[in-house]
Scaffold this active site. Structure first.
Site, PDB file in Angstrom:
ATOM      1  N   MET A  30       8.378  10.859 -55.983  1.00 36.33           N
ATOM      2  CA  MET A  30       8.209  10.485 -54.580  1.00 36.33           C
ATOM      3  C   MET A  30       6.883  11.058 -54.062  1.00 36.33           C
ATOM      4  SD  MET A  30      11.976  10.260 -52.952  1.00 36.33           S
ATOM      5  CE  MET A  30      12.206  11.985 -52.603  1.00 36.33           C
ATOM      6  N   HIS A  37       5.717  18.201 -61.367  1.00 33.38           N
ATOM      7  CA  HIS A  37       5.520  16.790 -61.727  1.00 33.38           C
ATOM      8  C   HIS A  37       4.504  16.658 -62.868  1.00 33.38           C
ATOM      9  CE1 HIS A  37       6.555  16.281 -57.291  1.00 33.38           C
ATOM     10  NE2 HIS A  37       7.443  15.499 -57.878  1.00 33.38           N
ATOM     11  N   GLY A 147      12.981  15.977 -64.159  1.00 33.08           N
ATOM     12  CA  GLY A 147      13.067  17.437 -64.187  1.00 33.08           C
ATOM     13  C   GLY A 147      14.509  17.908 -64.177  1.00 33.08           C
ATOM     14  N   LYS A 149      15.419  20.499 -62.755  1.00 34.58           N
ATOM     15  CA  LYS A 149      15.708  21.125 -61.460  1.00 34.58           C
ATOM     16  C   LYS A 149      16.712  20.261 -60.688  1.00 34.58           C
ATOM     17  CE  LYS A 149      14.151  21.806 -57.085  1.00 34.58           C
ATOM     18  NZ  LYS A 149      13.701  20.639 -56.417  1.00 34.58           N
ATOM     19  N   MET A 184       9.662  24.935 -58.335  1.00 33.71           N
ATOM     20  CA  MET A 184       8.680  24.100 -57.621  1.00 33.71           C
ATOM     21  C   MET A 184       9.362  22.880 -57.016  1.00 33.71           C
ATOM     22  SD  MET A 184       5.159  24.238 -59.613  1.00 33.71           S
ATOM     23  CE  MET A 184       4.425  25.827 -60.022  1.00 33.71           C
ATOM     24  N   SER A 185       8.984  22.577 -55.783  1.00 32.50           N
ATOM     25  CA  SER A 185       9.553  21.434 -55.076  1.00 32.50           C
ATOM     26  C   SER A 185       8.575  21.024 -53.989  1.00 32.50           C
ATOM     27  CB  SER A 185      10.883  21.852 -54.430  1.00 32.50           C
ATOM     28  OG  SER A 185      11.252  20.925 -53.432  1.00 32.50           O
ATOM     29  N   SER A 186       8.481  19.724 -53.740  1.00 33.02           N
ATOM     30  CA  SER A 186       7.610  19.268 -52.648  1.00 33.02           C
ATOM     31  C   SER A 186       8.085  19.862 -51.328  1.00 33.02           C
ATOM     32  CB  SER A 186       7.638  17.740 -52.555  1.00 33.02           C
ATOM     33  OG  SER A 186       7.270  17.179 -53.799  1.00 33.02           O
TER      34      SER A 186
HETATM   35  O1  PAF Z   1      13.401  12.978 -58.026  1.00 33.17           O
HETATM   36  C1  PAF Z   1      12.793  12.184 -57.287  1.00 33.17           C
HETATM   37  O2  PAF Z   1      11.653  12.425 -56.887  1.00 33.17           O
HETATM   38  C2  PAF Z   1      13.475  10.892 -56.850  1.00 33.17           C
HETATM   39  O3  PAF Z   1      14.830  11.086 -56.648  1.00 33.17           O
HETATM   40  C3  PAF Z   1      13.224   9.732 -57.810  1.00 33.17           C
HETATM   41  C4  PAF Z   1      13.819   9.977 -59.183  1.00 33.17           C
HETATM   42  C5  PAF Z   1      11.726   9.480 -57.952  1.00 33.17           C
HETATM   43  C6  PAF Z   1      13.862   8.440 -57.267  1.00 33.17           C
HETATM   44  O4  PAF Z   1      13.341   8.102 -56.027  1.00 33.17           O
END
Ligand code: PAF
Length: 281
Positions: A30, A37, A147, A149, A184-186
């Site tokens: 996303m 990522h 991931g 996570k 790590m997470s947005s």
């Molecule tokens: O993990 C994510 O960022 C979202 O859930 C994904 C897998 C891209 C689906 O929108």
């Protein structure tokens, strides 16, 4: 690196890659890319010849009171990072391209979403499985990388792929952490400095549970109670769930065993964070 915004164009590009006899990996994201990522992308490149990264903040996986509008976005930064990792294609459709007439069809995994995050995020996993199934049809990858996570997401997607005989290899990559342990997470970008300190209680509580198990504690409720008190000592924390469960079915475990999954979701201020780990003897 090619940037593709339409479904038709992406499908043609994938057909072309497949016709050349090359393998294709997808890393669905996303956006607001971070080192977690980028690790997925590097892993994808180890498995396949070509890498497609999708950037799409999927509206259907957010509940009405969740952070869809506020979800952090940085398209230029994301494109630069994807290019640095040498992605071949970034697929970044609009919501109108993905859902031109809304959507009447969804892919629903029955049982796995009834646990953990699914309990407080009704419909979330239906949104995830539906958009991931669409991305699989659009990008036609040989492999897709996610991931660990998001343990439950990985489990739900793996189940969908198995149940629907999708010819796609699902690869799970271990959680990437900041130097102090925070996964790590947005969404970490929402945390102020004090909340950032409190957020460390998630990983520390996983370590605490591991230590108790290692010292011989087998009673899941005892460990949960201990961890709950520990987390709540930290300012701004509110526990959504702490689960000790079977790593395959996600059903609660009363007795801890080697491999039991500990998963937790905690609100720190307004930010909901998740983390997980497997207990080891
Ligand atoms: O993990 C994510 O960022 C979202 O859930 C994904 C897998 C891209 C689906 O929108």
């Amino acid at each position: 690196m090619e940037i593709i915004k339409t479904i038709d164009h992406m499908q043609q590009a994938s057909d072309g890659i497949r016709m050349e006899g090359e393998s294709l990996a997808l890393v669905p994201t996303m956006g607001y890319l971070h080192e977690g990522h980028l690790t997925l992308m590097r892993a994808a490149k180890d498995h396949c010849d070509r890498l497609v990264v999708s950037l799409f903040v999927n509206p259907t996986q957010f509940g009405p009171n969740e952070d869809f509008e506020a979800y952090p976005r940085d398209t230029q930064g994301d494109l630069k990072k994807a290019e640095d990792v040498r992605a071949d294609i970034v697929f970044m459709p609009s919501a109108k391209e993905m859902y031109p007439q809304g959507a009447q069809t969804s892919v629903v995994v029955k049982d796995l979403p009834q646990h953990l995050c699914g309990l407080s995020r009704s419909g979330h996993f239906d949104g995830v499985t539906t958009v991931v199934a669409k991305l699989f049809h659009i990008v036609k990858p040989h492999a897709a990388v996610f991931g660990q996570k998001d343990y439950q997401q990985l489990a739900v997607i793996s189940r969908m792929v198995m149940d629907l005989d999708m010819d796609i290899r699902i690869i799970g990559v271990p959680t990437v952490r900041e130097a102090d342990g925070l996964a790590m997470s947005s969404r970490n970008s929402y945390l102020n400095p004090e909340e950032r300190m409190s957020a460390l209680s998630l990983k520390k509580s996983l370590d605490l549970a591991q230590r108790l198990f290692h010292e011989g504690e087998k009673n899941a409720q005892m460990v949960k109670d201990f961890v709950r008190s520990y987390i709540l000592e930290h300012p701004h924390t509110k526990i959504d769930y702490i689960s000790l469960c079977d790593p395959v079915t996600l059903e609660d475990a009363n007795t801890l065993a080697d491999g039991t999954l500990m998963a937790l979701a905690v609100r720190v201020g307004k930010t909901r964070l998740i983390d997980n780990g497997r207990l080891k003897k």
